[in-house]
Write an enzyme that holds these catalytic residues in place. Structure first.
Site, PDB file in Angstrom:
ATOM      1  N   LYS A  58       0.863  -1.231   0.188  1.00 36.06           N
ATOM      2  CA  LYS A  58      -0.033   0.007   0.013  1.00 36.06           C
ATOM      3  C   LYS A  58       0.861   1.296  -0.115  1.00 36.06           C
ATOM      4  CE  LYS A  58      -3.649  -2.557   0.629  1.00 36.06           C
ATOM      5  NZ  LYS A  58      -4.940  -2.533  -0.019  1.00 36.06           N
TER       6      LYS A  58
HETATM    7  C1  LIG Z   1      -1.168  -7.854   2.544  1.00 37.52           C
HETATM    8  C2  LIG Z   1      -2.162  -7.594   1.388  1.00 37.52           C
HETATM    9  N1  LIG Z   1      -2.223  -8.366   0.396  1.00 37.52           N
HETATM   10  C3  LIG Z   1      -3.175  -8.377  -0.561  1.00 37.52           C
HETATM   11  C4  LIG Z   1      -4.332  -7.407  -0.563  1.00 37.52           C
HETATM   12  C5  LIG Z   1      -5.341  -7.316  -1.588  1.00 37.52           C
HETATM   13  O1  LIG Z   1      -5.054  -6.126  -2.319  1.00 37.52           O
HETATM   14  P1  LIG Z   1      -6.356  -5.802  -3.042  1.00 37.52           P
HETATM   15  O2  LIG Z   1      -7.477  -5.320  -2.276  1.00 37.52           O
HETATM   16  O3  LIG Z   1      -5.789  -4.654  -4.026  1.00 37.52           O
HETATM   17  O4  LIG Z   1      -6.827  -6.966  -3.863  1.00 37.52           O
HETATM   18  C6  LIG Z   1      -4.246  -6.691   0.455  1.00 37.52           C
HETATM   19  C7  LIG Z   1      -5.199  -5.475   0.769  1.00 37.52           C
HETATM   20  O5  LIG Z   1      -6.170  -5.379   0.031  1.00 37.52           O
HETATM   21  C8  LIG Z   1      -3.258  -6.496   1.625  1.00 37.52           C
HETATM   22  O6  LIG Z   1      -3.200  -5.808   2.504  1.00 37.52           O
HETATM   23  N1  LIG Z   2      -6.585  -5.110   2.059  1.00 38.39           N
HETATM   24  C1  LIG Z   2      -7.016  -3.617   2.453  1.00 38.39           C
HETATM   25  C2  LIG Z   2      -8.382  -3.229   2.089  1.00 38.39           C
HETATM   26  C3  LIG Z   2      -8.641  -2.157   1.614  1.00 38.39           C
HETATM   27  O1  LIG Z   2      -8.141  -2.237   0.361  1.00 38.39           O
HETATM   28  P1  LIG Z   2      -8.085  -0.941  -0.723  1.00 38.39           P
HETATM   29  O2  LIG Z   2      -7.079  -1.172  -1.334  1.00 38.39           O
HETATM   30  O3  LIG Z   2      -9.184  -0.670  -1.177  1.00 38.39           O
HETATM   31  O4  LIG Z   2      -7.796   0.493   0.267  1.00 38.39           O
HETATM   32  C4  LIG Z   2      -6.356  -3.101   3.678  1.00 38.39           C
HETATM   33  O5  LIG Z   2      -5.411  -3.578   3.959  1.00 38.39           O
HETATM   34  O6  LIG Z   2      -6.901  -2.259   4.160  1.00 38.39           O
END
Ligand SMILES: Cc1ncc(COP(=O)(O)O)c(C=O)c1O
Ligand SMILES: N[C@@H](CCOP(=O)(O)O)C(=O)O
Length: 468
Positions: free
Chosen positions: A115
């Site tokens: 993130k």
């Molecule tokens: C460690 C981790 N892996 C994978 C994901 C999945 O990513 P996305 O929500 O963009 O599919 C998240 C959060 O969303 C995450 O925090």
């Molecule tokens: N896995 C995410 C959930 C929120 O997803 P986002 O990519 O839409 O911000 C988290 O860790 O908070």
């Protein structure tokens, strides 16, 4: 570049990048997407080889921000974003696991998850755009653990930004919770919601759809409903594929998936001309996306707690962006299906849409038992200690891409120390937090606990705003 809504009903449509970054969610409830997908020709892609991560970011992202940032402003943002706060010189290093299997390590940023790639940039964009417009903004975010700390880290201590972050009470790891709740700053408000991540995300969307409230407090988003989040994540698909031979060789990516933001960024890279063989949706038992790919029906299930809590999501918000593409960019069709989803809990893909979905994507669900076994196996076979989300990726890769000739890249989305208990139980090894976080468990925490109640949340936010 101008932006449009996936639901096609925005009255003040065709907004700039600056507008959509500050707006977050479109006013018709849809998500912003660029009016067209910019293309990088094969030569442009080949020329990315040898550039720094920040310079690739400029080349890949400039078409999306043109009109809101000059190339030199974007370069400054990129150089600041991908600076020393990333603890690895390559920013997004690629590690070879076997002859054609690689790990893309996305956890070297300040909060140890992928993130940071987007939120470190988004924080800087907010600084520029709020200063330009002499405006204060109020962020409302939902997190299953990682978005929250990355967003807080990127915005803490700002005068022009207040951030309310909702997490599902008791459903994030202790390290994840503490990374958020030990940030004691006047502009940071952490709230644990009695409910699931989907409830938190629904509270966010509901608040954006209250247009009076939204306008009163200049509401904005840090979740991947905000286009800038997805956009920034496109870059590492390019750096990785180029390092493995693109544009002359296709690459497959396996993406641990919850809200479909990260993998949608891979889809964007593909639309921009990056030769991608397959995008694999790797899910835990919250498998709405794997089932959709299998059956053509996108149907909401109950959220189940798993060892990979950040992916405990059953309403995958960015799937709307893919749906928009699958319908041939027909906003009215998207709006109708999303209305049916909120009324009945499901919608169906047409045969041609399902076929198009399956052409590039495949999907696999991995159980908790398999996740633990994979963490253990990976440590024994390769010496790599991986987190449970990454393990879900490894599992999906082994099932979906057994016979692949193309290099396979598994996105390592978080540092194992964020999920120390799960990793230790599976492998017998307790992953250490980096030195800068060594005292995390001793720091003071501050957060409120609230009911899943939208009007009460909005009243609290409004009062906070008036008290400033
Ligand atoms: C460690 C981790 N892996 C994978 C994901 C999945 O990513 P996305 O929500 O963009 O599919 C998240 C959060 O969303 C995450 O925090
Ligand atoms: N896995 C995410 C959930 C929120 O997803 P986002 O990519 O839409 O911000 C988290 O860790 O908070």
């Amino acid at each position: 570049m101008k932006y449009i809504s996936t639901r096609g009903q925005e009255s003040d449509d065709r907004l700039s990048f600056e507008d959509v970054t500050l707006a977050g969610l479109a006013r018709d409830g849809g998500l912003y997407v660029p009016e067209y997908w910019p293309i990088l020709e094969a030569d442009d892609i080949a020329n990315l080889a040898g550039l720094s991560y920040a310079e690739v970011a400029v080349k890949v992202l400039y078409p999306f921000v043109e009109g809101s940032l000059s190339e030199s402003e974007l370069r400054t943002v990129a150089e600041e974003t991908y600076g020393p706060q990333f603890a690895h010189a390559a920013v997004a290093p690629v590690k070879q696991l076997s002859h054609n299997e690689y790990l893309l390590e996305l956890f070297h940023g300040p909060t140890l998850a992928f993130k940071d790639f987007a939120l470190q940039m988004l924080g800087r964009l907010f600084d520029i755009f709020t200063a330009r417009q002499n405006r204060e903004i109020c962020i409302l975010g939902a997190t299953s653990g990682d978005t929250g700390s990355a967003a807080i880290e990127a915005t803490r201590g700002r005068d022009t930004v207040s951030i309310f972050m909702l997490h599902p009470e008791g459903r994030v790891s202790e390290v994840q919770r503490r990374q958020m709740t030990t940030v004691i700053e006047p502009n940071v408000i952490n709230l644990a919601v009695k409910g699931t991540f989907d409830d938190c995300q629904a509270l966010v969307k509901e608040s954006f759809n209250d247009l009076t409230f939204r306008d009163n407090i200049n509401l904005t988003a840090v979740n991947s409903i905000n286009w800038a989040r997805v956009m920034a994540q496109v870059v590492y698909y390019f750096t990785t594929a180029v390092s493995l031979g693109a544009p002359h060789r296709k690459v497959s990516f396996v993406v641990p998936t919850g809200n479909f933001g990260d993998i949608f960024a891979g889809f964007v890279a593909h639309k921009m001309g990056l030769p991608i063989e397959k995008l694999i949706i790797a899910t835990n038992s919250n498998d709405i996306l794997a089932k959709t790919l299998q059956t053509g029906r996108y149907a909401k299930g109950q959220v189940k707690p798993t060892l990979s809590p950040s992916m405990d999501i059953q309403v995958s918000s960015n799937f709307e962006r893919l749906l928009f593409e699958l319908t041939g960019r027909k906003g009215k069709d998207v709006a109708e299906r999303l209305t049916q989803f909120s009324d009945l809990g499901y919608f169906d893909l047409e045969d041609s849409e399902l076929e198009a979905f399956r052409e590039l994507f495949d999907a696999r669900q991995i159980t908790d038992e398999e996740t633990s076994d994979l963490m253990k196996e990976m440590l024994c076979e390769t010496g790599e200690l991986i987190d449970p989300h990454t393990a879900v990726g490894v599992g999906a890769s082994r099932v979906c891409l057994q016979d692949s000739n193309a290099p396979i890249v598994i996105l390592a989305t978080a540092h194992p120390a964020k999920f120390g208990d799960a990793v230790e139980n599976a492998t017998g090894t307790d992953p250490e937090l980096p030195a800068k976080m060594a005292d995390l468990m001793d720091r003071d925490e501050g957060y409120g606990v609230i009911e899943n109640n939208g009007p009460a949340l909005r009243e609290m936010m409004q009062k906070f705003r008036e008290s400033k």
